[in-house]
Design an enzyme around this catalytic site. Sequence first.
Site, mmCIF file in Angstrom:
data_model
loop_
_atom_site.group_PDB
_atom_site.id
_atom_site.type_symbol
_atom_site.label_atom_id
_atom_site.label_comp_id
_atom_site.label_asym_id
_atom_site.label_seq_id
_atom_site.Cartn_x
_atom_site.Cartn_y
_atom_site.Cartn_z
ATOM 1 N N HIS A 172 12.382 -5.556 7.875
ATOM 2 C CA HIS A 172 12.565 -5.974 6.593
ATOM 3 C C HIS A 172 13.391 -7.268 6.589
ATOM 4 O O HIS A 172 13.394 -8.223 5.587
ATOM 5 C CB HIS A 172 13.244 -4.887 5.744
ATOM 6 C CG HIS A 172 12.881 -5.042 4.410
ATOM 7 N ND1 HIS A 172 12.314 -6.150 3.630
ATOM 8 C CD2 HIS A 172 13.059 -4.041 3.304
ATOM 9 C CE1 HIS A 172 12.271 -5.888 2.358
ATOM 10 N NE2 HIS A 172 12.587 -4.553 2.255
ATOM 11 N N ASP A 387 -9.264 -4.474 3.167
ATOM 12 C CA ASP A 387 -10.929 -3.977 3.437
ATOM 13 C C ASP A 387 -11.134 -4.658 4.814
ATOM 14 O O ASP A 387 -11.169 -5.818 5.011
ATOM 15 C CB ASP A 387 -11.944 -4.401 2.667
ATOM 16 C CG ASP A 387 -13.331 -3.726 3.159
ATOM 17 O OD1 ASP A 387 -13.550 -3.264 4.116
ATOM 18 O OD2 ASP A 387 -14.130 -3.946 2.391
#
Length: 451
Positions: A172, A387
Amino acid sequence: MEGIISFISTTTVRPASPEESTRRIELTPWDLQLLLLGSIKKGLLFLKPTPGPEENGLQTMTAIVDHLKTSLSRTLDFFYPLAGRLGTTVNEDDDTTCFFIDCNGAGAQFIHAAAGGVTVADILDPVYVPKIVSSFFPLDGVQNYHGVTQPLLAVQVTELVDGIFVGCTLNHVVGDGKSFWHFFNSWSEISRGPNKISVSPVFKRWFGDETHYPIRIPRSAMVFDRPITSSPVQEMVFRSAKEKIAGLKARANAEMGTDRISSLQALLAHLWRCTIRTRRLPEDQETSYHLCIDMRTRRRPQMPQQYFGVALQRGTLTMKVGELLGMGLGHVAWQMNKMISTFTEVEATNFLESWAKDPKPISYSTVTMSNAFIMASSPRFNVYGTDFGWGRPVAVRSGGGIKLDGKTTISQGAEEGSIDIEVCSSPETLQAMLEDADFMEAVTASSNFFV
């Protein structure tokens, strides 16, 4: 559900075209404030592609894994810091440490695993998120400051009976949620065949006008703590449809005679009020909601939207239970709106400069207050556009680690305009929410998504 995870292989993936020179990226207060917290863990569940004559060469799980490794390597050419490590400089003169990103090409971790006997329905159908989901993510228990020796990016591709789960763990300190999904979207884009990505990341860090770097962090400030949890928690996913969200927004704005309350503010206010109502707390008790404010939109035109790093500041709204429940949805949403509006470019600059003078990374003890709620992620991230070449994902899930009571993870829903809400709380609270007619009027539980 058998739930047996077997680890087939672990590989180090490096950029396909590594550069000879080592680059160093300095870290801002926005980045460094997260050193003591955990990584971002988000993953996507896909239906397993049906083998065909060509199927883009993806006919077996082995071929899929090999293809993902290759495309990840090519993607790291564009996101080269993710193949590095955190570097440190120890300053013995004042007992401080400077952290930076060492773009040394050490590589990202790639794990191929299989979940024996687990189906897509086993993940989506239960009322609670199954515990096995946390094992679909790598680097369990690793905190951000461990990036000195641990990979900054790790991927686990887990084969299910009829599906594939692609889980990513991102340090992070290196990036926030917007950066995470920028990488994830770009990886899937490269996987579909292009040699370049649509949106190139910008790694140049942004500091306050008077911020001097590298920032020296006192050793005394680098004390890791763990939150004190009073009871075990579970996770449940709810979905709010586009028309339900529009109804909450219209109601909140009508109550306050304004049009400035956003859809998300109305939804979060509704969630907060309903959750507190189920806990039956005294009216004079305080409750708070912590939101992560994206500062990119507040530093235009200086900060590009494709800025890759952390650009978050925490905003907190605190109210007494009596006010939260007694003043109505519009009042709570409006207070949230006003709090968010205080995060201006001036506020961003002031934060960066003041933090650099007195560096104090956030610890878990600062956010684990009683009846505190934390919002993570955003419905603006392009989750369902990820995708890899075999279709859209059917669900998004977050990883394990330290799940705090009251943490809510917000993401784009599968249907246009819908929002998914992953709520982490006690089983008693979650059951009460399921039985709360007002709350359930605006949402659908995950176990009913496909009914």
